[in-house]
Design a protein around this motif. Structure first.
Motif, mmCIF file in Angstrom:
data_model
loop_
_atom_site.group_PDB
_atom_site.id
_atom_site.type_symbol
_atom_site.label_atom_id
_atom_site.label_comp_id
_atom_site.label_asym_id
_atom_site.label_seq_id
_atom_site.Cartn_x
_atom_site.Cartn_y
_atom_site.Cartn_z
ATOM 1 N N ILE A 182 1.223 -12.784 -6.949
ATOM 2 C CA ILE A 182 2.266 -12.025 -6.251
ATOM 3 C C ILE A 182 1.699 -11.457 -4.951
ATOM 4 C CG2 ILE A 182 3.692 -9.937 -6.346
ATOM 5 C CD1 ILE A 182 4.013 -10.479 -9.379
ATOM 6 N N SER A 183 0.501 -10.890 -5.034
ATOM 7 C CA SER A 183 -0.149 -10.331 -3.853
ATOM 8 C C SER A 183 -0.422 -11.410 -2.810
ATOM 9 C CB SER A 183 -1.458 -9.647 -4.255
ATOM 10 O OG SER A 183 -2.100 -9.085 -3.135
ATOM 11 N N THR A 184 -0.924 -12.557 -3.245
ATOM 12 C CA THR A 184 -1.220 -13.655 -2.315
ATOM 13 C C THR A 184 0.032 -14.107 -1.585
ATOM 14 O OG1 THR A 184 -3.077 -14.438 -3.652
ATOM 15 C CG2 THR A 184 -2.092 -16.013 -2.125
ATOM 16 N N VAL A 185 1.101 -14.305 -2.315
ATOM 17 C CA VAL A 185 2.349 -14.774 -1.706
ATOM 18 C C VAL A 185 2.876 -13.765 -0.691
ATOM 19 C CG1 VAL A 185 4.763 -15.341 -2.147
ATOM 20 C CG2 VAL A 185 2.994 -16.230 -3.665
ATOM 21 N N MET A 186 2.888 -12.498 -1.070
ATOM 22 C CA MET A 186 3.486 -11.482 -0.208
ATOM 23 C C MET A 186 2.612 -11.136 0.995
ATOM 24 S SD MET A 186 5.258 -8.987 -3.053
ATOM 25 C CE MET A 186 6.388 -8.207 -1.908
ATOM 26 N N LYS A 187 1.306 -11.387 0.891
ATOM 27 C CA LYS A 187 0.396 -11.033 1.984
ATOM 28 C C LYS A 187 -0.039 -12.230 2.831
ATOM 29 C CE LYS A 187 -1.598 -6.895 -0.170
ATOM 30 N NZ LYS A 187 -2.850 -6.255 -0.644
ATOM 31 N N THR A 188 0.552 -13.409 2.575
ATOM 32 C CA THR A 188 0.203 -14.603 3.347
ATOM 33 C C THR A 188 1.461 -15.210 3.948
ATOM 34 O OG1 THR A 188 -1.452 -14.970 1.587
ATOM 35 C CG2 THR A 188 -1.272 -16.662 3.296
ATOM 36 N N VAL B 286 1.588 5.066 -20.228
ATOM 37 C CA VAL B 286 1.979 5.891 -19.093
ATOM 38 C C VAL B 286 0.990 7.030 -18.928
ATOM 39 C CG1 VAL B 286 3.797 7.308 -18.075
ATOM 40 C CG2 VAL B 286 4.394 5.300 -19.461
ATOM 41 N N ASP B 287 0.340 7.060 -17.782
ATOM 42 C CA ASP B 287 -0.697 8.060 -17.518
ATOM 43 C C ASP B 287 -0.507 8.613 -16.118
ATOM 44 O OD1 ASP B 287 -2.938 9.594 -17.171
ATOM 45 O OD2 ASP B 287 -4.384 7.976 -17.452
ATOM 46 N N PHE B 288 -0.012 9.856 -16.026
ATOM 47 C CA PHE B 288 0.247 10.472 -14.730
ATOM 48 C C PHE B 288 -1.033 10.850 -13.987
ATOM 49 C CE2 PHE B 288 4.612 12.124 -16.371
ATOM 50 C CZ PHE B 288 5.143 10.848 -16.208
ATOM 51 N N THR B 289 -2.183 10.644 -14.605
ATOM 52 C CA THR B 289 -3.458 10.923 -13.930
ATOM 53 C C THR B 289 -4.233 9.631 -13.681
ATOM 54 O OG1 THR B 289 -4.671 11.269 -16.005
ATOM 55 C CG2 THR B 289 -3.584 13.188 -15.035
ATOM 56 N N ARG B 290 -3.567 8.510 -13.805
ATOM 57 C CA ARG B 290 -4.222 7.209 -13.619
ATOM 58 C C ARG B 290 -4.880 7.147 -12.232
ATOM 59 N NH1 ARG B 290 -3.414 2.204 -16.147
ATOM 60 N NH2 ARG B 290 -1.628 3.032 -17.326
ATOM 61 N N PRO B 291 -6.155 6.729 -12.138
ATOM 62 C CA PRO B 291 -6.805 6.658 -10.825
ATOM 63 C C PRO B 291 -6.200 5.581 -9.929
ATOM 64 C CG PRO B 291 -8.313 6.019 -12.611
ATOM 65 C CD PRO B 291 -7.025 6.385 -13.240
ATOM 66 N N ASN B 292 -6.216 5.847 -8.638
ATOM 67 C CA ASN B 292 -5.712 4.900 -7.625
ATOM 68 C C ASN B 292 -4.319 4.400 -7.966
ATOM 69 O OD1 ASN B 292 -6.048 3.535 -5.193
ATOM 70 N ND2 ASN B 292 -6.794 1.681 -6.187
ATOM 71 N N ILE B 293 -3.494 5.302 -8.401
ATOM 72 C CA ILE B 293 -2.197 4.925 -8.962
ATOM 73 C C ILE B 293 -1.236 4.333 -7.928
ATOM 74 C CG2 ILE B 293 -1.090 7.186 -8.667
ATOM 75 C CD1 ILE B 293 0.033 6.861 -11.469
ATOM 76 N N ALA B 294 -1.319 4.807 -6.681
ATOM 77 C CA ALA B 294 -0.393 4.323 -5.656
ATOM 78 C C ALA B 294 -0.599 2.841 -5.346
ATOM 79 C CB ALA B 294 -0.541 5.154 -4.382
ATOM 80 N N ALA B 295 -1.817 2.345 -5.569
ATOM 81 C CA ALA B 295 -2.108 0.941 -5.283
ATOM 82 C C ALA B 295 -1.845 0.032 -6.479
ATOM 83 C CB ALA B 295 -3.566 0.795 -4.845
ATOM 84 N N SER B 296 -1.370 0.596 -7.582
ATOM 85 C CA SER B 296 -1.223 -0.182 -8.812
ATOM 86 C C SER B 296 0.152 -0.816 -8.967
ATOM 87 C CB SER B 296 -1.504 0.709 -10.031
ATOM 88 O OG SER B 296 -0.520 1.725 -10.137
ATOM 89 N N HIS B 297 1.010 -0.648 -7.972
ATOM 90 C CA HIS B 297 2.348 -1.244 -8.076
ATOM 91 C C HIS B 297 2.786 -1.833 -6.745
ATOM 92 C CE1 HIS B 297 4.505 1.927 -5.834
ATOM 93 N NE2 HIS B 297 3.709 2.801 -6.444
ATOM 94 N N ALA B 298 3.832 -2.636 -6.807
ATOM 95 C CA ALA B 298 4.390 -3.250 -5.602
ATOM 96 C C ALA B 298 5.866 -2.903 -5.485
ATOM 97 C CB ALA B 298 4.198 -4.765 -5.652
ATOM 98 N N ALA B 299 6.242 -1.738 -5.981
ATOM 99 C CA ALA B 299 7.654 -1.352 -6.005
ATOM 100 C C ALA B 299 8.266 -1.320 -4.612
ATOM 101 C CB ALA B 299 7.814 0.011 -6.676
ATOM 102 N N PHE B 300 7.457 -0.981 -3.600
ATOM 103 C CA PHE B 300 7.950 -0.961 -2.225
ATOM 104 C C PHE B 300 7.524 -2.196 -1.449
ATOM 105 C CE2 PHE B 300 7.737 3.751 -3.048
ATOM 106 C CZ PHE B 300 9.117 3.945 -3.071
ATOM 107 N N GLY B 301 7.025 -3.196 -2.159
ATOM 108 C CA GLY B 301 6.591 -4.416 -1.508
ATOM 109 C C GLY B 301 5.127 -4.364 -1.108
#
Length: 439
Positions: free
Chosen positions: A100-106, A366-381
């Motif tokens: 998914i990352s490869t497709v969206m970033k290439t 579900v862990d609200f203290t998960r490290p580097n959490i903002a980089a763990s999803h692609a909800a905003f693309g």
């Protein structure tokens, strides 16, 4: 002003040109729809697609009757990492975060020239989403100035007041239908202010948007686009004649390298803004409220420690991706050992990104203290087409959590009822009956 400029700025001339453009668009749309519908319900497997990678999967018909739409998507982890389906014109689907990352970033290999399935099902180029990398920046900049961190901060108090007003309108009743009473009201009220459109137009705009992002019919999809485009024609003429302090005026009167945008470009940008502003945040709000209604321990965690709210938003987004758009393969290539041919369509469901166990430890925990959490999803693309309105969306989600949990801390799905989620280009939730005790 020269005589030529006077003629070009004449409103009657603009009306004639506008309706001439609209007529040609309708004819083009009709031809595209006939071609799409005439192709049959399933495409034949191309010779370059191995038989073992062919899976009969229809993303508009995921069964979420007993579970939910995201559980339906997760079942694809049992399929090949990259597979081809004959549904919706025939296309590939990638299910793993790495691909998914490869497709969206290439974008030079996986082009955003076509992002809607089936291919050719819409009559207009959606900008800046379908812009090439070399032209994307200027289009994005026109929209971005309205949703900069500074601009969003200035909107914060107004959005908070609106949030409180909406919650208080039903709090004493002890129940609400969350989607209709809140999720479809707050972000849309904010959006309509941003573009300065009449609030009375809300219902028909929502109806067209719902069809455009979740219809199972190519004909209905095309008609929804044409309805929106026809609606926008009036406002394009109005804002050209009387520009205001709003996003539509910005787009209608924008220039790139000193050159005014073409009518195609204006319509493409406004259509994108309309669909994005009317549906995406409403869907996220619904899934967020559903999760907290079903998980009181996590709800109590946020009540006890509101400073966790920013991380909680990212963690809930990780589990509840929204958009399932596509790309067009721009050149023969290989992805994950699979040969893809130029012209192939490939769907990139970002709801799969954050729950891939190869990329995230214990993805369903579900862990609200998960490290580097903002980089763990692609909800905003991911990549250059990352959602330009994500800062505004986060602010609206924050206002919801802060004010709702303060006023309605103890809520659940109404006894004997359940949430209703739906599939499509955008994952959605259409019903969420909530109930809470009233003192």
């Amino acid at each position: 002003m020269s005589s030529v400029e006077k003629i070009k700025s004449n409103r009657y001339i603009q009306n004639i040109e506008s309706w001439r453009w609209m007529t040609s668009l309708v004819l083009k749309g009709a031809a595209q729809t006939l071609a799409t519908v005439g192709g049959g319900s399933k495409a034949s497997r191309p010779s370059h697609v191995p038989e073992n990678l062919a899976v009969d999967f229809n993303f508009t018909a995921i069964d979420c009757s007993e579970t939910d739409i995201h559980a339906g998507w997760r079942k694809l982890f049992d399929k090949p990492d990259i597979f081809w389906t004959p549904q919706n014109g025939g296309h590939w689907v990638v299910t793993r975060a790495e691909y998914i990352s490869t497709v969206m970033k290439t974008p030079d290999v996986f082009s955003s020239d076509e992002i809607i399935l089936p291919k050719g099902a819409k009559p207009i180029r959606l900008l800046p989403l379908e812009a090439k990398p070399s032209e994307h920046g200027p289009y994005r900049a026109i929209i971005a100035k309205r949703v900069t961190p500074k601009a969003v901060t200035e909107m914060r108090d107004g959005v908070r007041a609106l949030t409180i007003e909406m919650i208080e309108s039903f709090r004493a009743k002890g129940e609400c239908e969350f989607v209709e009473d809140f999720a479809k009201r707050l972000p849309i009220a904010v959006f309509l202010q941003l573009v300065d459109l009449p609030h009375d137009d809300r219902e028909k705009l929502l109806e067209w948007t719902e069809v455009a992002v979740r219809s199972k019919s190519s004909l209905q999809l095309m008609m929804a686009f044409l309805h929106v485009i026809n609606y926008l024609e009036y406002w394009i003429r109005e804002r050209r004649a009387k520009p205001g302090d709003d996003l539509i005026s910005d787009i209608v009167n924008a220039k790139i390298d000193g050159k005014p945008l073409s009518h195609d470009e204006i319509q493409g940008m406004l259509t994108t803004v309309l669909f994005g502003g009317l549906d995406t945040v409403a869907a996220i709000l619904g899934f967020m409220a559903k999760f907290l209604a079903e998980n009181p321990e996590h709800r109590q965690q946020l009540i006890a420690n509101p400073k966790l709210i920013p991380k909680a938003i990212d963690e809930i987004l990780r589990l509840h991706g929204i958009v399932n758009l596509s790309r067009s393969v721009a050149q023969d290539t290989e992805l994950g050992g699979v040969f893809l041919k130029k012209g192939d369509m490939i769907q990139v469901p970002n709801s799969m990104f954050g729950v891939d166990d190869r990329a995230t430890d214990e993805p369903l925990k579900v862990d609200f203290t998960r490290p580097n959490i903002a980089a763990s999803h692609a909800a905003f693309g991911l990549g250059i087409h990352r959602c330009v309105g994500s800062t505004l969306a986060r602010m609206e989600l924050t206002m919801f959590l802060e004010e709702w949990l303060t006023r309605i801390p103890d809520f659940a799905i109404a006894p004997g009822k359940k949430a209703t989620t739906v599939a499509g280009q955008v994952n959605g939730i259409v019903q969420l009956p909530l109930r809470w005790p009233v003192s």
